[in-house]
Design an enzyme around this catalytic site. Structure first.
Site, short mmCIF file in Angstrom:
data_model
loop_
_atom_site.label_atom_id
_atom_site.label_comp_id
_atom_site.label_asym_id
_atom_site.label_seq_id
_atom_site.Cartn_x
_atom_site.Cartn_y
_atom_site.Cartn_z
N ASP A 57 0.84 -1.20 0.00
CA ASP A 57 0.00 0.00 0.00
C ASP A 57 0.88 1.25 0.00
O ASP A 57 0.61 2.23 0.68
CB ASP A 57 -0.95 -0.02 1.20
CG ASP A 57 -2.15 0.89 0.97
OD1 ASP A 57 -2.62 1.00 -0.17
OD2 ASP A 57 -2.61 1.51 1.95
N ASN A 58 1.93 1.20 -0.78
CA ASN A 58 2.90 2.29 -0.86
C ASN A 58 2.59 3.17 -2.07
O ASN A 58 3.26 3.15 -3.07
CB ASN A 58 4.32 1.72 -0.94
CG ASN A 58 4.49 0.69 -2.04
OD1 ASN A 58 3.52 0.11 -2.52
ND2 ASN A 58 5.70 0.44 -2.45
#
Length: 174
Positions: A57-58
């Site tokens: 989830d970067n």
């Protein structure tokens, strides 16, 4: 955040949904940061660290610039660093492509070489000054820190995270 800085909607935080790519992020730093060299190296650490810990989830809203003085921008401290791969309901794909792949768990050196070429950064400098030190730090730190949680009720879950991260760092060494 990087989406705002690039004129993108908050709905476009993932590259596959029209959000920023890593090249966009590095170009933004190159164009806006008053300490571009240091910030580029920090962003490379962020990318590699996220792959090693399984943070998929970067995305573009998890990166930001901060104003240190009037119109003096630099990369902000990182936040939202978590191993998302251990959660079955969350995606296993990276939010931004590395080379030609969104699969952080199966990247080859060719993916990293492509990214380094795309951002005009030395591959060998990346390996020796960024990637290998991160791998060493993570592998040593996991064992040291897990000892502190030996009586914790979530020890099994923490051991699962450790196993995932060790697998990812071993894959990253290849």
């Amino acid at each position: 955040d990087f989406c705002q800085a690039l004129g993108l909607s908050y709905n476009q935080k993932y590259q596959e949904e029209g959000g920023p790519s890593l090249a966009d992020a590095f170009n933004l730093i190159q164009d806006e940061s008053v300490q571009a060299i240091e910030d580029i190296q920090q962003l490379l650490r962020w990318v590699f660290f996220n792959v090693c810990i399984g943070n998929c989830d970067n995305h573009g809203k998890n990166l930001a610039l901060v104003m240190k003085a009037k119109n003096q921008w630099q990369l902000s401290p990182f936040y939202d660093l978590v191993c998302t791969k251990v959660y079955s309901s969350l995606t296993k794909k990276q939010s931004m492509k590395i080379g030609e792949s969104y699969d952080g768990g199966n990247l080859s050196y060719k993916n990293w070489q492509l990214l380094m070429k795309e951002i005009n950064y030395s591959y060998s400098k990346f390996v020796y000054e960024i990637a290998l030190p991160i791998i060493d730090t993570i592998q040593i730190g996991l064992n040291e820190h897990l000892i502190e949680f030996k009586e914790h009720p979530k020890l099994t879950f923490l051991q699962q995270i450790k196993k995932e991260i060790l697998t990812l760092t071993k894959n990253a060494e290849k």
